[in-house]
Design an enzyme around this catalytic site. Structure first.
Site, PDB file in Angstrom:
ATOM      1  N   ARG A 128      15.998  15.450  -9.813  1.00  5.52           N
ATOM      2  CA  ARG A 128      14.562  15.488 -10.080  1.00  5.52           C
ATOM      3  C   ARG A 128      14.217  14.530 -11.211  1.00  5.52           C
ATOM      4  NH1 ARG A 128      11.271  20.431 -12.797  1.00  5.52           N
ATOM      5  NH2 ARG A 128      12.759  19.810 -14.405  1.00  5.52           N
ATOM      6  N   LYS A 129      15.041  14.541 -12.267  1.00  6.25           N
ATOM      7  CA  LYS A 129      14.798  13.649 -13.394  1.00  6.25           C
ATOM      8  C   LYS A 129      15.018  12.182 -12.980  1.00  6.25           C
ATOM      9  CE  LYS A 129      15.978  11.465 -17.450  1.00  6.25           C
ATOM     10  NZ  LYS A 129      16.876  10.339 -17.733  1.00  6.25           N
ATOM     11  N   LEU A 130      16.141  11.882 -12.320  1.00  2.00           N
ATOM     12  CA  LEU A 130      16.451  10.515 -11.918  1.00  2.00           C
ATOM     13  C   LEU A 130      15.393   9.964 -10.972  1.00  2.00           C
ATOM     14  CD1 LEU A 130      18.386   8.068 -11.747  1.00  2.00           C
ATOM     15  CD2 LEU A 130      19.564   9.248  -9.890  1.00  2.00           C
ATOM     16  N   VAL A 133      11.488  10.593 -13.318  1.00  3.75           N
ATOM     17  CA  VAL A 133      11.362   9.908 -14.601  1.00  3.75           C
ATOM     18  C   VAL A 133      11.920   8.485 -14.515  1.00  3.75           C
ATOM     19  CG1 VAL A 133      11.944   9.972 -17.053  1.00  3.75           C
ATOM     20  CG2 VAL A 133      11.513  12.103 -15.828  1.00  3.75           C
ATOM     21  N   ASN A 134      13.172   8.359 -14.079  1.00  8.69           N
ATOM     22  CA  ASN A 134      13.799   7.034 -14.044  1.00  8.69           C
ATOM     23  C   ASN A 134      13.127   6.127 -13.015  1.00  8.69           C
ATOM     24  OD1 ASN A 134      15.538   8.839 -15.423  1.00  8.69           O
ATOM     25  ND2 ASN A 134      17.265   7.482 -15.119  1.00  8.69           N
TER      26      ASN A 134
END
Length: 300
Positions: A128-130, A133-134
């Site tokens: 989810r972050k990768l 956000v990324n």
């Protein structure tokens, strides 16, 4: 004498921390509560990497020392922009943070860490972050650079760029929803929060810094091709992600080795050769032709 050790360092530095941990475990009373070790690093499985360094250094002592420590992987999310020269240890960070920690290794004896939350499986939170956000940060950088912006926050002041970034991370959210079962409304709120974080004018991040190393960011399991490949496999939309790839291929920075190499590859390789080499996609993959067609617009 501490019971909890957290290491906020890059993956290349983990091996230099290992000797300190080995010495600490040797000095630790065997009957004491196991030392709880977590590497607060973006690299997937960073604590596992640290544990491997510790185990290698400990050698024959490891069977005895292993009972004196617990190693747990984490997923950390906080934007740390480029710091002013000479700032020293006075580091500027954003107020938002998220810290997910796998709870299995602790066997119910969880450390008390305000603000952290413990989960059974880190995989969905890491992706989810990768993939949000990324992916969103890099998409902002490449679209922003193409439009002539210097700062990430300024780039997102352009409604067209905000729409393009939003389109890319909406597509990654569709993958996350289908793959991990995240609720659509939760992902929508997460995306809104991410965009607001990027807009923070107090974070002086530049499109050049965030966009550096474009070849790595265009590789098979990274922030664009990784989620786009999964989306294509399931018949989901990829137009926003392909637009981000298109912008990434136009990225230029003479001071960044990979950006210079990117330009050289686009000049010397055919669209097919570039797509296979840089993105790692197989010609039989459903994403291959769409990406190849985007690449073809940039090759000589």
């Amino acid at each position: 004498s501490a019971d909890v050790v957290t290491c906020a360092v890059g993956p290349t530095v983990l091996k230099f921390i290992a000797p300190v941990l080995v010495a600490g475990l040797r000095a630790r009373v065997a009957s004491a509560r196991p030392l709880q070790v977590m590497a607060c690093e973006n690299a997937i499985g960073a604590t596992d990497q640290l544990r491997e360094h510790v185990e290698s250094l400990a050698g024959d002592e490891w069977p005895d020392l292993s009972s004196r420590a617990v190693f747990a992987n984490t997923a950390v999310d906080r934007i740390v922009p480029g710091q002013p020269e000479g700032a020293g240890i006075d580091v500027t960070v954003e107020p938002f943070f998220e810290w997910a920690i796998e709870q299995g290794p602790f066997d119910g004896d969880l450390p008390s860490i305000p603000g952290a939350h413990f989960v059974d499986d880190l995989g969905p939170f890491i992706e989810r972050k990768l993939f949000t956000v990324n992916t969103g940060h890099a998409a902002t950088a490449y679209h922003g650079a193409l439009a002539g912006f210097e700062k990430i926050a300024d780039a997102l002041s352009d409604p067209d760029i905000e729409q393009k970034v939003g389109s890319a991370i909406s597509e990654t959210s569709a993958v996350l929803e289908q793959k991990h079962g995240f609720a659509a409304e939760d992902l929508s709120e997460y995306r809104r929060t991410i965009i607001e974080r990027f807009k923070n004018p107090a974070l002086p991040d530049t499109v050049t810094r965030v966009g550096r190393q474009p070849l790595r960011k265009l590789s098979r399991h990274e922030r664009f091709i990784g989620p786009a490949a999964e989306a294509a496999e399931h018949g989901l939309g990829v137009a926003g992600l392909l637009a981000a790839v298109d912008a990434a291929l136009a990225f230029e920075d003479p001071a960044d080795e990979q950006a210079v190499e990117l330009r050289a590859k686009l000049t010397s390789l055919s669209a097919d050769a570039f797509t296979a080499e840089v993105t790692g996609l197989d010609p039989s993959h459903p994403l291959y032709v769409p990406v190849r067609d985007v690449v073809a617009r940039h090759t000589a």
